[in-house]
Scaffold this motif. Structure first.
Motif, PDB file in Angstrom:
ATOM      1  N   CYS A 241       0.827  -1.210   0.000  1.00 42.83           N
ATOM      2  CA  CYS A 241       0.000   0.000   0.000  1.00 42.83           C
ATOM      3  C   CYS A 241       0.862   1.261   0.000  1.00 42.83           C
ATOM      4  N   GLU A 242       1.955   1.224   0.747  1.00 35.98           N
ATOM      5  CA  GLU A 242       2.852   2.369   0.787  1.00 35.98           C
ATOM      6  C   GLU A 242       3.581   2.533  -0.537  1.00 35.98           C
ATOM      7  N   ALA A 243       3.994   1.427  -1.132  1.00 36.43           N
ATOM      8  CA  ALA A 243       4.645   1.489  -2.446  1.00 36.43           C
ATOM      9  C   ALA A 243       3.698   2.088  -3.478  1.00 36.43           C
ATOM     10  N   ARG A 244       2.436   1.669  -3.436  1.00 36.19           N
ATOM     11  CA  ARG A 244       1.436   2.202  -4.357  1.00 36.19           C
ATOM     12  C   ARG A 244       1.237   3.697  -4.154  1.00 36.19           C
ATOM     13  N   ARG A 245       1.140   4.108  -2.901  1.00 34.56           N
ATOM     14  CA  ARG A 245       0.936   5.536  -2.608  1.00 34.56           C
ATOM     15  C   ARG A 245       2.111   6.367  -3.111  1.00 34.56           C
ATOM     16  N   ARG A 246       3.331   5.919  -2.807  1.00 33.30           N
ATOM     17  CA  ARG A 246       4.520   6.650  -3.258  1.00 33.30           C
ATOM     18  C   ARG A 246       4.555   6.768  -4.772  1.00 33.30           C
ATOM     19  N   LEU A 247       4.263   5.660  -5.424  1.00 30.43           N
ATOM     20  CA  LEU A 247       4.323   5.634  -6.886  1.00 30.43           C
ATOM     21  C   LEU A 247       3.294   6.563  -7.499  1.00 30.43           C
ATOM     22  N   ILE A 248       2.051   6.441  -7.066  1.00 29.60           N
ATOM     23  CA  ILE A 248       0.977   7.228  -7.669  1.00 29.60           C
ATOM     24  C   ILE A 248       1.173   8.716  -7.415  1.00 29.60           C
ATOM     25  N   GLU A 249       1.450   9.084  -6.173  1.00 30.84           N
ATOM     26  CA  GLU A 249       1.632  10.504  -5.865  1.00 30.84           C
ATOM     27  C   GLU A 249       2.885  11.059  -6.534  1.00 30.84           C
ATOM     28  N   GLY A 250       3.961  10.272  -6.531  1.00 31.34           N
ATOM     29  CA  GLY A 250       5.200  10.741  -7.152  1.00 31.34           C
ATOM     30  C   GLY A 250       5.069  10.919  -8.643  1.00 31.34           C
ATOM     31  N   LEU A 251       4.449   9.943  -9.303  1.00 30.45           N
ATOM     32  CA  LEU A 251       4.281  10.019 -10.748  1.00 30.45           C
ATOM     33  C   LEU A 251       3.343  11.160 -11.125  1.00 30.45           C
ATOM     34  N   LEU A 252       2.291  11.355 -10.344  1.00 34.70           N
ATOM     35  CA  LEU A 252       1.376  12.455 -10.611  1.00 34.70           C
ATOM     36  C   LEU A 252       2.101  13.797 -10.495  1.00 34.70           C
ATOM     37  N   ASP A 253       2.946  13.954  -9.493  1.00 33.57           N
ATOM     38  CA  ASP A 253       3.691  15.207  -9.325  1.00 33.57           C
ATOM     39  C   ASP A 253       4.636  15.451 -10.499  1.00 33.57           C
TER      40      ASP A 253
END
Length: 233
Positions: free
Chosen positions: A78-90
């Motif tokens: 879940c943390e990996a998913r959050r980091r990925l999605i928020e980071g890629l969106l930024d």
């Protein structure tokens, strides 16, 4: 900054403006040179082809995408998913005007290193978002979530960044929420459980470590506040 570095930066700045106005394919190296007040040979000295100019524009986007994907890995899916999605969106928000070139003439999708690196980063992102041992449905949702990060950013590039970011993340949350739920042993008619042990632990960590409010956590996890209070007692 040296004169050569300044010239290279100016070439990219003018190229970005002309590509955005007229399209990549309709903008010539000569037009870039004329806008700069130098010869075509002067532009080609720094960038041997128009594609090299586009690659120079795309390099910061690609580097940050690759770094976000490399740094997103975490033992907690879940943390990996959050980091990925928020980071890629930024990353997409930062480079939204460059990405918008694709709407006009698919410039970034032309065969070459730009498309290869972009595609590789996106495929790795899909795998991270899906998580280990993902079902077919979860892999499909992951691809939808990652693909859905860029289109709103491109189509609403002029919108306030924070508002756009919040809406995109909310859309991703709604898309992935069903995939985060697993049926309990006693479930009837296939109704999913509101929380798994993994998500309960995540909620506790968000509350105790990140000091986030229950309403905020409930929104992110896609459950009601009443459900969350019940599990966090």
């Amino acid at each position: 900054m040296s004169d050569e570095t300044t010239t290279r930066a100016r070439i990219l700045e003018v190229a970005m403006d002309l590509f955005g106005t007229h399209g990549y394919h309709r903008t010539s190296v000569r037009a870039i040179a004329e806008q700069l007040g130098i010869s075509k040979a002067g532009v080609l000295y720094h960038y041997p082809s128009k594609y090299d100019i586009l690659a120079g524009l795309a390099e910061p986007l690609l580097l940050t995408m690759e770094r976000v994907v490399a740094e997103a890995a975490d033992p907690d899916p879940c943390e990996a998913r959050r980091r990925l999605i928020e980071g890629l969106l930024d990353v997409f928000l930062t480079h939204r005007y460059l990405l918008r070139l694709n709407v006009r003439d698919l410039a970034l999708a032309a065969p070459g290193t730009i498309f290869e690196r972009f595609s590789k980063a996106m495929m790795q992102a899909n795998i991270l978002v899906a998580g280990p041992d993902a079902t077919f449905a979860e892999r499909v949702r992951a691809i939808q979530a990652v693909a859905g990060l860029s289109d709103p950013v491109v189509l609403y590039a002029e919108a306030p960044v924070e508002q756009l970011r919040a809406e995109v993340l909310e859309g991703v949350r709604l898309l992935l929420a069903p995939a985060d739920r697993t049926p309990p042993a006693s479930a009837s008619r296939g109704r999913p459980a509101a929380m798994t042990e993994e998500r309960i632990e995540l909620a506790r960590r968000m509350r105790d470590t990140e000091r986030r409010s229950v309403p905020d956590i409930a929104r992110e996890l896609g459950v009601s506040r009443a459900t969350l209070y019940r599990y966090l007692k």
